[in-house]
Scaffold this motif. Structure first.
Motif, short mmCIF file in Angstrom:
data_model
loop_
_atom_site.label_atom_id
_atom_site.label_comp_id
_atom_site.label_asym_id
_atom_site.label_seq_id
_atom_site.Cartn_x
_atom_site.Cartn_y
_atom_site.Cartn_z
N ASP A 185 0.83 -1.21 0.00
CA ASP A 185 0.00 0.00 0.00
C ASP A 185 0.86 1.26 0.00
N ALA A 186 1.97 1.21 0.75
CA ALA A 186 2.88 2.36 0.77
C ALA A 186 3.52 2.56 -0.60
N ALA A 187 3.87 1.47 -1.26
CA ALA A 187 4.45 1.58 -2.60
C ALA A 187 3.43 2.13 -3.59
N ARG A 188 2.19 1.68 -3.46
CA ARG A 188 1.13 2.17 -4.35
C ARG A 188 0.89 3.66 -4.13
N ALA A 189 0.94 4.08 -2.88
CA ALA A 189 0.76 5.50 -2.57
C ALA A 189 1.90 6.32 -3.17
N ARG A 190 3.12 5.79 -3.10
CA ARG A 190 4.25 6.49 -3.71
C ARG A 190 4.05 6.61 -5.22
N GLN A 191 3.63 5.53 -5.86
CA GLN A 191 3.39 5.58 -7.30
C GLN A 191 2.42 6.70 -7.66
N LYS A 251 3.99 11.83 -12.84
CA LYS A 251 3.38 11.17 -14.00
C LYS A 251 1.89 11.06 -13.72
N PRO A 252 1.10 10.91 -14.75
CA PRO A 252 -0.31 10.59 -14.49
C PRO A 252 -0.43 9.24 -13.79
N GLN A 253 -1.34 9.12 -12.86
CA GLN A 253 -1.50 7.88 -12.13
C GLN A 253 -1.79 6.72 -13.08
N GLY A 254 -1.04 5.64 -12.90
CA GLY A 254 -1.23 4.46 -13.73
C GLY A 254 -0.56 4.51 -15.09
N VAL A 261 4.95 -2.63 -7.03
CA VAL A 261 4.12 -2.93 -5.87
C VAL A 261 4.28 -4.40 -5.46
N PHE A 262 4.34 -5.29 -6.45
CA PHE A 262 4.58 -6.72 -6.17
C PHE A 262 5.88 -6.90 -5.39
N MET A 263 6.94 -6.26 -5.86
CA MET A 263 8.24 -6.39 -5.19
C MET A 263 8.20 -5.79 -3.80
N ALA A 264 7.50 -4.68 -3.63
CA ALA A 264 7.40 -4.06 -2.30
C ALA A 264 6.73 -5.02 -1.32
N HIS A 294 10.37 3.56 -9.85
CA HIS A 294 9.69 3.64 -8.56
C HIS A 294 10.54 4.34 -7.51
N ASP A 295 11.82 4.07 -7.51
CA ASP A 295 12.70 4.62 -6.47
C ASP A 295 13.29 5.96 -6.85
N GLY A 296 13.58 6.15 -8.15
CA GLY A 296 14.35 7.33 -8.55
C GLY A 296 13.54 8.53 -8.98
#
Length: 317
Positions: A10-16, A21-24, A34-37, A305-307
């Motif tokens: 959920d935290a990764a999804r919130a970061r995304q 960028k536009p969401q999604g 998110v899978f990896m998170a 995701h990270d950068g």
């Protein structure tokens, strides 16, 4: 058994949703992050250490004219891996994955599954232990592949035993079986299915083998214990992994299918597992090659995701 960390996901999804960028808009790359998170248990997952394991084995059923290559080719290809000359060597270098090849008693093929069980209990346990022991506990992602003359026939039998259907639904050309040879593959799978009634993971592996498939299962189970996500290769690797779902329908939750193989049964197998491959490139080599290419996509997902900056960090909005 370890489970997916929904809080980290959920935290990764919130970061995304906060990135510039536009969401999604990064599509599957966002899903992979998110899978990896969720499996690494942190909102900003990393891959500093990637391991690629290739298991090799030989099969008694190969003597029934089901493959254009002799079993000696398995050992020759293992030597090629060691010398750095195979496709998987090049792709692991490009994907920054450490390649490890485990040859499993190549001088002792499994028994012909049309005549009886392919493996004894002791042989199965030893192969699964080899797979488990080969997993690097410090790896943050595990790629799985295989090598073994005749193992596409074994995989068709494993898939049919696990999900039903006729031999014709699962048998494909493998390394180049056509005409009478393809018919021989279908015949031996039909005979094997008629001989062996299987219900559990263990039943299925004992009946059809081989050692490399059993080792793949052992590695997957060990990776789950260690919270290491797994990228499966094509039809042969996925068919081995799928046997685990006979005992536990959620056994592959920590796994990705790296690519949709051109081997005909793979699409049917992917549908049976209700999984979505990362790539579809008409590959059918095996060796873990599709998993290695998928790792490059996964790395791209995590770099974004990270950068990437958030809107707040970039002063936008």
């Amino acid at each position: 058994m370890t489970s997916f960390d929904t809080e980290a996901a959920d935290a990764a999804r919130a970061r995304q949703d906060q990135l510039t960028k536009p969401q999604g808009s990064l599509g599957r790359l966002e899903e992979l992050a998110v899978f990896m998170a969720g499996w690494q248990g942190r909102a900003r997952p990393r891959i500093d250490r990637a391991q690629a394991l290739v298991f090799a084995g030989n099969h008694g059923v190969a003597a029934q004219g089901i493959t254009p290559f002799p079993p000696q080719v398995t050992a020759a290809m293992v030597a090629n891996f060691a010398a750095g000359g195979a496709a998987i060597n090049q792709l692991c270098r490009a994907a920054d994955a450490r390649l490890q090849v485990e040859a499993l008693d190549l001088d002792r093929p499994t028994a012909d599954f049309t005549q009886g069980p392919a493996l004894t209990g002791a042989e199965l346990d030893a192969a699964m232990a080899r797979g488990a022991d080969a997993v690097d506990p410090d790896a943050q992602i595990l790629l799985l592949g295989e090598m073994g003359i005749g193992n596409s026939t074994v995989s068709a039998a494993l898939a049919a035993a696990s999900f039903g259907g006729r031999a014709e639904d699962w048998v494909g050309p493998g390394t180049g079986a056509h005409g009478a040879m393809l018919a021989a593959k279908q015949r031996v799978v039909t005979e094997g299915l008629a001989r062996h009634v299987t219900v559990t993971t263990r039943d299925t592996l004992l009946a059809f083998g081989g050692r490399e498939q059993a080792a793949i299962c052992g590695a997957i189970l060990r990776a789950r214990d260690l919270r290491i996500p797994v990228i499966l290769d094509g039809f042969i690797c996925t068919a081995a992994a799928a046997v685990l779902t006979r005992d536990d329908p959620q056994a592959l939750e920590h796994c990705l299918i790296g690519h949709e193989s051109a081997e005909p049964g793979h699409r049917r197998l992917i549908a049976a597992l209700a999984m979505r491959p990362v790539l579809s490139l008409d590959m059918r080599l095996g060796e873990g090659t599709g998993a290695a290419v998928a790792l490059m996509v996964l790395r791209a997902a995590l770099e974004c995701h990270d950068g990437m900056a958030t809107f707040a960090e970039a002063g936008i909005g």
